[in-house]
Enzyme design. Structure first.
Site, mmCIF file in Angstrom:
data_model
loop_
_atom_site.group_PDB
_atom_site.id
_atom_site.type_symbol
_atom_site.label_atom_id
_atom_site.label_comp_id
_atom_site.label_asym_id
_atom_site.label_seq_id
_atom_site.Cartn_x
_atom_site.Cartn_y
_atom_site.Cartn_z
ATOM 1 N N LYS A 112 1.077 -8.452 -4.075
ATOM 2 C CA LYS A 112 0.975 -7.003 -4.304
ATOM 3 C C LYS A 112 2.130 -6.337 -3.555
ATOM 4 O O LYS A 112 2.072 -6.159 -2.346
ATOM 5 C CB LYS A 112 -0.353 -6.436 -3.803
ATOM 6 C CG LYS A 112 -0.561 -5.003 -4.291
ATOM 7 C CD LYS A 112 -1.252 -4.093 -3.300
ATOM 8 C CE LYS A 112 -0.366 -3.412 -2.318
ATOM 9 N NZ LYS A 112 0.647 -2.492 -2.832
ATOM 10 N N PRO A 113 3.191 -5.984 -4.258
ATOM 11 C CA PRO A 113 4.308 -5.312 -3.570
ATOM 12 C C PRO A 113 3.960 -3.845 -3.327
ATOM 13 O O PRO A 113 2.977 -3.337 -3.866
ATOM 14 C CB PRO A 113 5.460 -5.438 -4.566
ATOM 15 C CG PRO A 113 4.828 -5.611 -5.905
ATOM 16 C CD PRO A 113 3.440 -6.153 -5.706
ATOM 17 N N GLY A 156 3.344 -5.531 7.131
ATOM 18 C CA GLY A 156 3.257 -4.080 7.019
ATOM 19 C C GLY A 156 2.835 -3.481 8.344
ATOM 20 O O GLY A 156 3.018 -4.096 9.412
ATOM 21 N N THR A 203 0.602 -2.043 11.504
ATOM 22 C CA THR A 203 -0.539 -2.555 12.265
ATOM 23 C C THR A 203 -1.820 -1.896 11.765
ATOM 24 O O THR A 203 -2.869 -2.545 11.658
ATOM 25 C CB THR A 203 -0.318 -2.290 13.770
ATOM 26 O OG1 THR A 203 0.860 -3.010 14.162
ATOM 27 C CG2 THR A 203 -1.493 -2.754 14.608
ATOM 28 N N GLY A 210 -2.823 -3.615 8.646
ATOM 29 C CA GLY A 210 -3.125 -5.003 9.045
ATOM 30 C C GLY A 210 -4.518 -5.119 9.630
ATOM 31 O O GLY A 210 -5.250 -6.085 9.349
ATOM 32 N N GLU A 263 2.201 -10.035 9.827
ATOM 33 C CA GLU A 263 3.483 -9.610 10.409
ATOM 34 C C GLU A 263 3.443 -8.092 10.457
ATOM 35 O O GLU A 263 3.612 -7.428 9.434
ATOM 36 C CB GLU A 263 4.647 -10.089 9.542
ATOM 37 C CG GLU A 263 4.816 -11.596 9.468
ATOM 38 C CD GLU A 263 5.333 -12.199 10.767
ATOM 39 O OE1 GLU A 263 5.838 -11.454 11.625
ATOM 40 O OE2 GLU A 263 5.224 -13.427 10.920
ATOM 41 N N CYS A 273 11.157 -3.648 11.189
ATOM 42 C CA CYS A 273 10.110 -3.893 12.195
ATOM 43 C C CYS A 273 10.710 -4.362 13.517
ATOM 44 O O CYS A 273 10.155 -4.114 14.578
ATOM 45 C CB CYS A 273 9.121 -4.914 11.678
ATOM 46 S SG CYS A 273 9.924 -6.420 11.128
ATOM 47 N N GLU A 332 6.310 3.590 16.883
ATOM 48 C CA GLU A 332 7.404 2.982 16.132
ATOM 49 C C GLU A 332 8.037 4.087 15.279
ATOM 50 O O GLU A 332 7.371 4.675 14.430
ATOM 51 C CB GLU A 332 6.815 1.883 15.240
ATOM 52 C CG GLU A 332 7.823 1.103 14.453
ATOM 53 C CD GLU A 332 7.149 0.106 13.497
ATOM 54 O OE1 GLU A 332 6.023 0.351 13.049
ATOM 55 O OE2 GLU A 332 7.784 -0.923 13.210
HETATM 56 P P1 NAP Z 1 2.016 -0.363 5.126
HETATM 57 O O1 NAP Z 1 1.741 1.056 4.826
HETATM 58 O O2 NAP Z 1 1.118 -1.081 6.030
HETATM 59 O O3 NAP Z 1 2.071 -1.086 3.701
HETATM 60 C C1 NAP Z 1 2.325 -2.466 3.577
HETATM 61 C C2 NAP Z 1 1.721 -2.950 2.263
HETATM 62 O O4 NAP Z 1 0.307 -2.799 2.306
HETATM 63 C C3 NAP Z 1 2.180 -2.154 1.045
HETATM 64 O O5 NAP Z 1 2.243 -3.008 -0.077
HETATM 65 C C4 NAP Z 1 1.060 -1.153 0.871
HETATM 66 O O6 NAP Z 1 1.005 -0.625 -0.423
HETATM 67 C C5 NAP Z 1 -0.122 -2.033 1.186
HETATM 68 N N1 NAP Z 1 -1.354 -1.343 1.550
HETATM 69 C C6 NAP Z 1 -1.509 -0.142 2.135
HETATM 70 N N2 NAP Z 1 -2.839 0.099 2.322
HETATM 71 C C7 NAP Z 1 -3.502 -0.981 1.852
HETATM 72 C C8 NAP Z 1 -4.889 -1.348 1.768
HETATM 73 N N3 NAP Z 1 -5.865 -0.560 2.210
HETATM 74 N N4 NAP Z 1 -5.211 -2.547 1.216
HETATM 75 C C9 NAP Z 1 -4.238 -3.367 0.771
HETATM 76 N N5 NAP Z 1 -2.911 -3.085 0.819
HETATM 77 C C10 NAP Z 1 -2.564 -1.897 1.362
HETATM 78 O O7 NAP Z 1 3.468 -0.558 5.727
HETATM 79 P P2 NAP Z 1 4.835 0.019 5.199
HETATM 80 O O8 NAP Z 1 4.894 1.448 5.530
HETATM 81 O O9 NAP Z 1 5.041 -0.372 3.765
HETATM 82 O O10 NAP Z 1 5.887 -0.817 6.064
HETATM 83 C C11 NAP Z 1 6.277 -0.436 7.312
HETATM 84 C C12 NAP Z 1 5.554 -1.218 8.384
HETATM 85 O O11 NAP Z 1 5.695 -2.592 8.155
HETATM 86 C C13 NAP Z 1 6.124 -0.964 9.754
HETATM 87 O O12 NAP Z 1 5.091 -0.795 10.688
HETATM 88 C C14 NAP Z 1 6.905 -2.246 10.056
HETATM 89 O O13 NAP Z 1 7.079 -2.512 11.425
HETATM 90 C C15 NAP Z 1 6.084 -3.253 9.357
HETATM 91 N N6 NAP Z 1 6.880 -4.449 9.066
HETATM 92 C C16 NAP Z 1 6.649 -5.577 9.792
HETATM 93 C C17 NAP Z 1 7.414 -6.709 9.577
HETATM 94 C C18 NAP Z 1 7.195 -7.964 10.363
HETATM 95 O O14 NAP Z 1 7.718 -9.001 9.970
HETATM 96 N N7 NAP Z 1 6.462 -7.937 11.463
HETATM 97 C C19 NAP Z 1 8.416 -6.686 8.594
HETATM 98 C C20 NAP Z 1 8.621 -5.522 7.867
HETATM 99 C C21 NAP Z 1 7.836 -4.406 8.114
HETATM 100 P P3 NAP Z 1 1.726 0.796 -0.723
HETATM 101 O O15 NAP Z 1 3.094 0.713 -0.102
HETATM 102 O O16 NAP Z 1 1.774 0.887 -2.181
HETATM 103 O O17 NAP Z 1 0.900 1.834 -0.055
#
Ligand code: NAP
Length: 506
Positions: free
Chosen positions: A196-197, A252, A254, A257, A274, A308, A407
């Protein structure tokens, strides 16, 4: 916004490339080797963050499609698990070669939907593809063990078995690499997946799947469920709770997560998480300041701060504070060129969406209202667009400011002064995150002490770029569970099985 109609492609948005030559821009999801619409026929638009133009309209799937995809992945697992490691390695190698061959088209798709400059998109393809290459090799080295038995006439054999169907949920900031780093590893182990992207960047995922299809990945091994943000939670619930899913591999925030971890707990499912970071970038007096400033530019402004492992807090020793800030400021002023990612010379694109822009602006405004000093930037670059934020250098940051703890995920360098090594460690470790950290020093003992005492999964000594396919990538504390890349990345997708062979004398 979603609308009932067949998905459309608006390829004119991918400037610089002749769209007639583009075959990777897909407007359907990918399930069981077929390019499909949502069961409910709804679509949602994918926007170019630089100008809000619609690039494509793609299926807005829901829990029904997610369930179908999981079932299909389970069916495919029954045969994929029995392929030889050599066969899986061969198919992964084919996928790697095709991604390499089509890297320019992939890079244009990333720039169109994620906004990053083309040079960075090309870099992401190289980086993401290195995981496919790495796991093509690793597939043939997922070894077991024979342990000397404490009993006569018995043998202890340990094997690693694929865990089953993996739900892969990925963010928008590295839309290619965050997928390949998981999918190549799980495929090498013999697992299948449903991806799921993010709503913001599904086109790169679909393009990677198209190349996987061409590479001979059997149907059902890779499935992609696309959906708008509104459907992320219901789709995510199926991907986390369905009994046919063996593992949830998530990259994504925390916050999300934690939600997914809670759902996984119900079925005692394996998780690989992650999550967010809050990296300290520490400069000691012995450091080469010119080098530290060069690395600071990479650690902070790569992907416009939306990484991240991006440096989130610059901790500079008081003896070199003024000198370092002077060099860093010059670098930011001369090297950060804001603009559309396809424009020659641009090094910083837009932020991914308005919510992200408002978050960054809010953190900076809060800091300014509490006494932080803006040395450079500090506001939205409205003349370029509503999602372009100026590359910013913020001084005099104190613990009462939100930006001290959170962050930032944007192009804001937050600087603090420290006096002693102990104080630097105390500030660096005073966060719930524990992903990446950076230390600049020429003192060997200090480098070892910092490596030992920093509460982070990764430490870069005199380097601002630490990620590659070979080392284990991942965090501790609230930054996650598990590792990606390296030999450990593939182990996340296996179960250890112990078999006792007994009565060998009978
Ligand atoms: P996010 O809001 O947590 O979203 C990540 C993914 O989860 C997206 O595909 C999102 O879909 C989906 N999602 C959101 N709510 C969900 C739910 N209730 N159930 C299932 N899936 C759900 O994070 P982001 O804003 O895209 O990315 C930024 C974050 O990712 C930052 O905190 C960054 O540090 C972290 N990150 C960590 C790493 C690592 O390797 N540790 C690498 C890259 C990024 P939608 O986008 O369509 O809402």
């Amino acid at each position: 916004m979603n609308i009932i109609r067949a998905g459309l492609l608006h390829r004119h948005c991918l400037f610089n490339m002749d769209f007639r030559q583009m075959h990777l821009l897909k407007n359907q999801a990918f399930i069981n080797g077929e390019w499909v619409c949502a069961q409910n026929k709804l679509v949602f638009p994918v926007l170019n963050p630089a100008d809000d133009k619609v690039i494509a309209e793609i299926p807005d799937m829901d829990q029904c499609d997610a369930k179908i995809a999981v079932d299909v992945a389970l069916e495919a697992f029954k045969t994929w698990r029995d392929t030889t490691a050599k066969e899986r390695s061969y198919i992964l190698r084919n996928w790697f070669e095709l991604c390499k061959k089509n890297s320019e088209e992939l890079a244009h798709i990333i720039t169109a939907e994620a906004g990053k400059p083309l040079a960075e998109s090309r870099g992401e393809i190289l980086y993401g593809n290195s995981f496919i290459e790495w796991f093509a090799d690793t597939a043939r080295h997922i070894n077991g063990e024979v342990i000397p038995s404490p009993w006569p006439n018995k043998q202890i054999i340990v094997t690693r078995q694929p865990i089953g169907v993996v739900s892969v949920i990925t963010p928008w900031n590295f839309p290619f690499a965050m997928i390949t780093r998981k999918v190549a590893a799980l495929m090498a182990a013999g697992c299948t997946c449903v991806i799921k992207p993010s709503e913001d960047t599904p086109l790169t995922a679909l393009a990677a799947a198209k190349l996987a299809e061409e590479a001979g990945v059997p149907k059902g091994v890779i499935n992609i469920v696309t959906c708008s943000r509104k459907n992320a939670a219901p789709v995510g619930k199926v991907l986390c709770e369905d009994t046919n899913v063996g593992c949830i591999s998530f990259t994504g925030s925390t916050y999300v997560g934690q939600i997914l971890y809670g759902m996984a707990a119900k079925g005692i499912k394996r998780v690989a998480l992650e999550l967010g970071g809050n990296a300290p970038f520490i400069v000691f007096p012995s450091a080469d300041l010119e080098h530290a400033a060069d690395q600071a530019m990479l650690a902070k402004f790569r992907n416009n701060g939306q990484a991240c492992i991006g440096a989130n807090r610059f901790l500079i020793h008081e003896d070199v504070y003024d000198d370092f800030i002077k060099i860093f400021k010059e670098r930011i002023a001369s090297k950060c060129v804001l603009g559309h990612g396809t424009k020659e010379g641009v090094t910083c694109g837009p932020l991914i969406n308005l919510a992200q822009t408002k978050k960054v602006a809010g953190l900076v405004d809060d800091a300014i209202s509490k006494g932080a000093k803006v040395e450079l930037g500090g506001k939205v670059a409205k003349d370029i667009g509503d999602k372009f934020y100026e590359s910013t250098l913020l001084l005099n940051v104190t613990p009462d400011m939100k930006i001290y703890q959170e962050e930032v995920f944007g192009p804001v360098a937050v600087c603090l002064k420290f006096k002693t090594e102990e104080e630097a460690l105390q500030i660096a470790n005073s966060t719930k995150s524990g992903l990446a950290s950076y230390v600049f020093t020429k003192e060997l003992g200090q480098a070892f002490r910092m490596s030992g005492k920093l509460e982070f999964g990764m430490v870069g000594i005199n380097d601002g770029i630490i990620s590659a396919a070979e080392p284990p990538f991942g965090g501790i504390k609230e930054s996650g569970i598990g590792r990606e890349g390296s030999k450990h990345g593939v182990e996340e997708y296996t179960d250890i099985k112990y078999t006792l062979f007994s009565a060998l004398d009978k």
